[in-house]
Design an enzyme around this catalytic site. Sequence first.
Site, PDB file in Angstrom:
ATOM      1  N   TYR A 123       0.840  -1.201   0.000  1.00 55.22           N
ATOM      2  CA  TYR A 123       0.000   0.000   0.000  1.00 55.22           C
ATOM      3  C   TYR A 123       0.876   1.252   0.000  1.00 55.22           C
ATOM      4  CZ  TYR A 123      -3.904  -3.106   1.193  1.00 55.22           C
ATOM      5  OH  TYR A 123      -4.855  -4.114   1.196  1.00 55.22           O
TER       6      TYR A 123
HETATM    7  N1  LIG Z   1      -6.597  -7.911   0.378  1.00 55.36           N
HETATM    8  C1  LIG Z   1      -6.822  -7.145  -0.649  1.00 55.36           C
HETATM    9  O1  LIG Z   1      -6.507  -7.517  -1.791  1.00 55.36           O
HETATM   10  C2  LIG Z   1      -7.438  -5.790  -0.463  1.00 55.36           C
HETATM   11  C3  LIG Z   1      -7.857  -5.050  -1.589  1.00 55.36           C
HETATM   12  C4  LIG Z   1      -8.454  -3.814  -1.366  1.00 55.36           C
HETATM   13  C5  LIG Z   1      -8.617  -3.321  -0.070  1.00 55.36           C
HETATM   14  N2  LIG Z   1      -8.170  -4.040   1.001  1.00 55.36           N
HETATM   15  C6  LIG Z   1      -8.320  -3.532   2.386  1.00 55.36           C
HETATM   16  O2  LIG Z   1      -9.658  -3.111   2.574  1.00 55.36           O
HETATM   17  C7  LIG Z   1      -9.678  -1.746   3.003  1.00 55.36           C
HETATM   18  C8  LIG Z   1     -10.930  -1.079   2.544  1.00 55.36           C
HETATM   19  O3  LIG Z   1     -10.996  -1.095   1.112  1.00 55.36           O
HETATM   20  P1  LIG Z   1     -11.734   0.064   0.359  1.00 55.36           P
HETATM   21  O4  LIG Z   1     -11.117   1.382   0.695  1.00 55.36           O
HETATM   22  O5  LIG Z   1     -11.834  -0.334  -1.066  1.00 55.36           O
HETATM   23  O6  LIG Z   1     -13.174  -0.024   1.087  1.00 55.36           O
HETATM   24  P2  LIG Z   1     -14.585   0.574   0.787  1.00 55.36           P
HETATM   25  O7  LIG Z   1     -15.196   0.719   2.145  1.00 55.36           O
HETATM   26  O8  LIG Z   1     -15.315  -0.256  -0.197  1.00 55.36           O
HETATM   27  O9  LIG Z   1     -14.344   2.006   0.115  1.00 55.36           O
HETATM   28  C9  LIG Z   1     -13.876   3.068   0.891  1.00 55.36           C
HETATM   29  C10 LIG Z   1     -13.983   4.351   0.096  1.00 55.36           C
HETATM   30  O10 LIG Z   1     -15.359   4.681  -0.140  1.00 55.36           O
HETATM   31  C11 LIG Z   1     -15.531   6.093  -0.027  1.00 55.36           C
HETATM   32  N3  LIG Z   1     -16.402   6.340   1.119  1.00 55.36           N
HETATM   33  C12 LIG Z   1     -16.388   5.737   2.342  1.00 55.36           C
HETATM   34  N4  LIG Z   1     -17.341   6.226   3.148  1.00 55.36           N
HETATM   35  C13 LIG Z   1     -17.996   7.170   2.438  1.00 55.36           C
HETATM   36  C14 LIG Z   1     -19.079   8.033   2.731  1.00 55.36           C
HETATM   37  N5  LIG Z   1     -19.705   8.015   3.907  1.00 55.36           N
HETATM   38  N6  LIG Z   1     -19.491   8.891   1.752  1.00 55.36           N
HETATM   39  C15 LIG Z   1     -18.899   8.892   0.543  1.00 55.36           C
HETATM   40  N7  LIG Z   1     -17.860   8.098   0.213  1.00 55.36           N
HETATM   41  C16 LIG Z   1     -17.411   7.251   1.154  1.00 55.36           C
HETATM   42  C17 LIG Z   1     -14.148   6.678   0.198  1.00 55.36           C
HETATM   43  O11 LIG Z   1     -13.510   6.955  -1.053  1.00 55.36           O
HETATM   44  P3  LIG Z   1     -13.544   8.391  -1.775  1.00 55.36           P
HETATM   45  O12 LIG Z   1     -13.976   9.425  -0.784  1.00 55.36           O
HETATM   46  O13 LIG Z   1     -12.158   8.578  -2.247  1.00 55.36           O
HETATM   47  O14 LIG Z   1     -14.494   8.225  -2.900  1.00 55.36           O
HETATM   48  C18 LIG Z   1     -13.423   5.532   0.852  1.00 55.36           C
HETATM   49  O15 LIG Z   1     -12.029   5.611   0.752  1.00 55.36           O
HETATM   50  C19 LIG Z   1      -8.371  -1.161   2.444  1.00 55.36           C
HETATM   51  O16 LIG Z   1      -7.962  -0.001   3.132  1.00 55.36           O
HETATM   52  C20 LIG Z   1      -7.428  -2.310   2.660  1.00 55.36           C
HETATM   53  O17 LIG Z   1      -7.010  -2.333   4.008  1.00 55.36           O
HETATM   54  C21 LIG Z   1      -7.611  -5.279   0.816  1.00 55.36           C
END
Ligand SMILES: NC(=O)c1ccc[n+]([C@@H]2O[C@H](COP(=O)([O-])OP(=O)(O)OC[C@H]3O[C@@H](n4cnc5c(N)ncnc54)[C@H](OP(=O)(O)O)[C@@H]3O)[C@@H](O)[C@H]2O)c1
Length: 373
Positions: free
Chosen positions: A63
Amino acid sequence: MSLDQYYLLGRSGLRVSRLALGTMNFGKDGFHAPYGRTEDEARPIFRRYVEAGGNFVDTADFYTAGASETILGRLVAEAGNRERLVLTSKFTNSVDPGDPNAGGNGRKHMIRAAEASLRRLGTDYLDLYLLHTWDRITPVEEVLRTFDDLTRAGKIRYAGLSDVPAWYAARAQTLAEAHSLVPMVNLQLPYSLAERTIETEHVPAGQALGLGVTAWSPLASGFLTGKYRNSGQGLTGEGRLTGEGGAGSEWTDRQWELLKTLETVADKLGVTMAQVALNWVATQPGIAAAIVGASSAGQLDSSLAALDFELPADLRAELDAASAVPPGKPYVMFTPQYQSWLVNPGTRTGDKPAGYHPVVRNWVPAQAQAVRR
Ligand SMILES: NC(=O)c1ccc[n+]([C@@H]2O[C@H](COP(=O)([O-])OP(=O)(O)OC[C@H]3O[C@@H](n4cnc5c(N)ncnc54)[C@H](OP(=O)(O)O)[C@@H]3O)[C@@H](O)[C@H]2O)c1
């Protein structure tokens, strides 16, 4: 507050919050740079999470090219709460494209990656260490033995897998049990109302083998918040998915339709679409925790309230129906409908609440009861 309750991760004694904090966007380097956050922007997100009682924090060496771990390490040191946290990191992705052993899941890279993560995080041990992605090459025995060595060396406390086929996870766990090696306690996989692929193989494997499933991208990278619109030529709206890092994301008509049901359910409950989406993920069978990502403390605040209400069964059923992907063959043959029709007529199957093994209740048909009497 929902984060004050802790649950056991898989078949282990490790207690974790049901909402984990994802830190993939901490830092402004590398692959995740387009939506990365500076240390000053990340600080209130991290603080808000731990103030709410959260103890489960996820990062990876890959990351933001290591910056996520470095920033997280500094934030943990500032907060002085290292022992309280369940710090999770991962290895697999290459840290040097010119060096064939600087990536993948071989023993040489695993040990090098673990040591580099510990250095960046400024800690002596990781609570949970995960293989990030199946590399299609390294024998599973080599991975298991190295996890075991890292545990015995005191560098990690627990081990698990992310983004692997279910058969690989099953083989890993079975071999670990047979050879008394450190068991896998966690499967980290993509799971949300928009992406339910893991339900066919991974979730039942996790339930049967004691691997707690943690769901990444539970909001489908923000899609399920409802902030995007379908312009016909792709999505519009402000956020990660329309920025540089989200280019190429494609959404099906079914997924756009699902948003309408999600909005209706959220309106009925007087909560946000994101809160409903997170609640649904975290309370699905076999799911240990949803890993929440946030660009600001405000977003996180809203997400942390996602478990403060109950999703009524009728509304859950509406969401299930709108998001379900019809099982292909042979999976259709494992559905309760098919089983009660051809495999186990006279037996009804059902599920206990999240995390329990499926229960089979013997059901005696009326005629048989009459004969017995
Ligand atoms: N193992 C793997 O391969 C893998 C892959 C991906 C992720 N992960 C892990 O999973 C975690 C979460 O993934 P993710 O960030 O994709 O999760 P997610 O919860 O699906 O998306 C989070 C994103 O959604 C938006 N968001 C969140 N709350 C919001 C709200 N109330 N209003 C508007 N927009 C909102 C924000 O992006 P914006 O504001 O930028 O739009 C935020 O960064 C990562 O940090 C990582 O630790 C693991």
